[in-house]
Design a protein around this motif. Structure first.
Motif, PDB file in Angstrom:
ATOM      1  N   TYR A  78       5.225  10.253 -12.094  1.00 32.01           N
ATOM      2  CA  TYR A  78       5.401  10.199 -13.543  1.00 32.01           C
ATOM      3  C   TYR A  78       6.836  10.639 -13.854  1.00 32.01           C
ATOM      4  N   PRO A  79       7.642   9.740 -14.415  1.00 33.90           N
ATOM      5  CA  PRO A  79       9.018  10.125 -14.749  1.00 33.90           C
ATOM      6  C   PRO A  79       9.092  11.275 -15.753  1.00 33.90           C
ATOM      7  N   LEU A  80       8.100  11.371 -16.641  1.00 37.88           N
ATOM      8  CA  LEU A  80       8.143  12.386 -17.692  1.00 37.88           C
ATOM      9  C   LEU A  80       6.726  12.872 -17.978  1.00 37.88           C
ATOM     10  N   VAL A  81       6.559  14.195 -18.048  1.00 36.24           N
ATOM     11  CA  VAL A  81       5.264  14.785 -18.394  1.00 36.24           C
ATOM     12  C   VAL A  81       5.495  15.912 -19.399  1.00 36.24           C
ATOM     13  N   PHE A  82       4.774  15.860 -20.503  1.00 36.38           N
ATOM     14  CA  PHE A  82       4.801  16.924 -21.507  1.00 36.38           C
ATOM     15  C   PHE A  82       3.588  17.822 -21.287  1.00 36.38           C
ATOM     16  N   PHE A  83       3.811  19.120 -21.249  1.00 43.53           N
ATOM     17  CA  PHE A  83       2.733  20.094 -21.151  1.00 43.53           C
ATOM     18  C   PHE A  83       2.731  20.930 -22.438  1.00 43.53           C
ATOM     19  N   ILE A  88      -2.946  20.406 -22.715  1.00 45.97           N
ATOM     20  CA  ILE A  88      -2.866  18.971 -22.490  1.00 45.97           C
ATOM     21  C   ILE A  88      -1.647  18.623 -21.646  1.00 45.97           C
ATOM     22  N   ALA A  89      -1.818  17.640 -20.774  1.00 45.25           N
ATOM     23  CA  ALA A  89      -0.706  17.079 -20.005  1.00 45.25           C
ATOM     24  C   ALA A  89      -0.591  15.608 -20.379  1.00 45.25           C
ATOM     25  N   LEU A  90       0.530  15.243 -20.976  1.00 39.45           N
ATOM     26  CA  LEU A  90       0.776  13.867 -21.404  1.00 39.45           C
ATOM     27  C   LEU A  90       1.844  13.266 -20.508  1.00 39.45           C
ATOM     28  N   GLY A  91       1.464  12.278 -19.707  1.00 36.41           N
ATOM     29  CA  GLY A  91       2.397  11.638 -18.799  1.00 36.41           C
ATOM     30  C   GLY A  91       2.943  10.346 -19.380  1.00 36.41           C
ATOM     31  N   VAL A  92       4.190  10.052 -19.054  1.00 36.92           N
ATOM     32  CA  VAL A  92       4.824   8.798 -19.461  1.00 36.92           C
ATOM     33  C   VAL A  92       5.158   8.023 -18.191  1.00 36.92           C
ATOM     34  N   ARG A  93       4.614   6.810 -18.083  1.00 36.58           N
ATOM     35  CA  ARG A  93       4.856   5.979 -16.911  1.00 36.58           C
ATOM     36  C   ARG A  93       6.247   5.353 -16.971  1.00 36.58           C
TER      37      ARG A  93
END
Length: 277
Positions: free
Chosen positions: A162-167, A187-192
Motif C-alpha cells: 500500500y503506497p499510503l495508509v492513514f491510521f 481505523i486503517a485506510l489504505g490507498v492502492r
C-alpha cells in the motif's frame, strides 16, 4: 434549456399499468405497487422452474401445481404463487424455500440496528412504517446472520503493498451489552497504487497505545501486507516505532491536522486588546 431526462419505463407502458388503477391506493398494502412486485416475482419463479425442468430432461420430473407463500416486503406482506415439481427438487433462488422476507428487508433491519436501535424499537419501527408484525427473535436472527460475514471481512487477505495508509480513530455509538455507548473505533485506510481506497480494518480498543498499534501492524502483515510506503498518523508516542518495527521501509508522517492542533500547545494565549483602551 436542459433536456428532460427520459424515464426508465416508457410512458406507454406506465399508461397501461395505471389504466383503471386507483391512484389514491396505489401505494397501500395490496395496491398497485405490491402488484408490481408480485407479478414479476412470480414470473421469475416460473422462469426458474422452466430452467430447472429443462436441465432434468428424461428424469421424469414435471410441474406439480403451485404452493402459496406469504413474504414480507418493504411495504408489507403479500402472497406469492410458488411453482412446485413432482420430485420436490426445485429450490428457487429469488425466494428460497424457507425464506419469508423479500430481498431488501434484512438490509433495513441491519441498518436500524447499526444506528443503535434496540430489537423492540426495530419491531415498533417496522410496524409503524410498513404495518409488518415481526418478533424480536426474528430481528436477532437477522442481525446475527451478518456476524459470519463480518468475521470473514475482518480476516480477508490484503494487498502486498500500500503506497499510503492513514491510521486514525472515530468516535461512534455502539451497542454494548444492551446499552448504546460512545466508543472509539480505530481505523486503517489504505490507498492502492491506482488511487482506490480500502478499509484495511476496524478495531475497538479502550486505551490507544503503541502496543495496540504494534498488534495491528502484525495483523496486517499476517493478512498479506508486505510493505507500507507512507504511513500518516497522529502524534501518539511510540506510534512511529510500532509501524517501523513491522514495516522497516515505511516513512511515517504526522497528519497535518494533528500537527497544527498540537502546535497550539506551544503558543501562549494572548487576550485581545480592549478597543476602549
Amino acid at each position: 434549456m436542459a433536456r428532460r431526462q427520459e424515464p426508465n419505463i416508457s410512458d406507454a407502458l406506465l399508461d397501461q399499468l395505471l389504466l383503471g388503477a386507483d391512484p389514491t391506493t396505489a401505494f397501500d398494502p395490496g395496491g398497485l405497487l405490491d402488484g408490481l412486485k408480485k407479478a414479476p416475482a412470480e414470473r421469475a419463479l416460473n422462469a426458474e422452474m422452466d430452467h430447472h425442468l429443462a436441465g432434468e430432461k428424461g428424469a421424469g420430473n414435471g410441474c406439480n401445481g403451485y404452493g402459496k407463500k406469504t413474504v414480507t416486503s418493504d411495504s408489507g406482506k403479500f402472497e406469492l404463487s410458488v411453482p412446485r415439481d413432482r420430485q420436490s427438487s426445485f429450490d428457487p433462488q429469488l425466494i428460497a424455500k424457507y425464506q419469508r422476507r423479500f430481498p431488501g428487508f434484512d438490509e433495513k433491519v441491519v441498518s436500524m440496528y447499526a444506528r443503535g436501535m434496540s430489537n423492540r424499537e426495530i419491531v415498533g419501527h417496522l410496524h409503524d412504517l410498513y404495518g409488518v408484525n415481526v418478533s424480536p427473535d426474528l430481528i436477532s436472527a437477522v442481525t446475527d446472520a451478518v456476524l459470519d460475514e463480518v468475521a470473514a471481512w475482518q480476516a480477508r487477505p490484503l494487498e502486498p503493498v500500500y503506497p499510503l495508509v492513514f491510521f486514525d480513530a472515530l468516535r461512534v455509538k455502539i451497542r454494548d451489552e444492551g446499552f448504546v455507548r460512545n466508543r472509539t473505533v480505530h481505523i486503517a485506510l489504505g490507498v492502492r497504487a491506482d488511487g482506490t481506497k480500502d478499509i484495511l480494518g476496524l478495531w475497538l480498543e479502550q486505551n490507544e497505545c503503541a502496543k495496540f498499534w504494534l498488534r495491528v501492524m502484525n495483523e496486517m502483515k499476517n493478512r498479506g501486507v508486505e510493505d507500507v510506503l507512507l504511513a500518516v498518523v497522529d502524534g501518539l508516542k511510540g506510534f512511529p516505532e510500532a509501524i517501523v518495527a513491522v514495516f522497516p521501509g515505511a516513512t511515517v508522517q504526522t497528519c497535518i491536522v494533528h500537527l497544527l492542533r498540537h502546535s497550539f500547545d506551544f503558543i501562549a494565549r494572548i487576550a485581545s486588546p480592549s478597543p476602549w483602551r
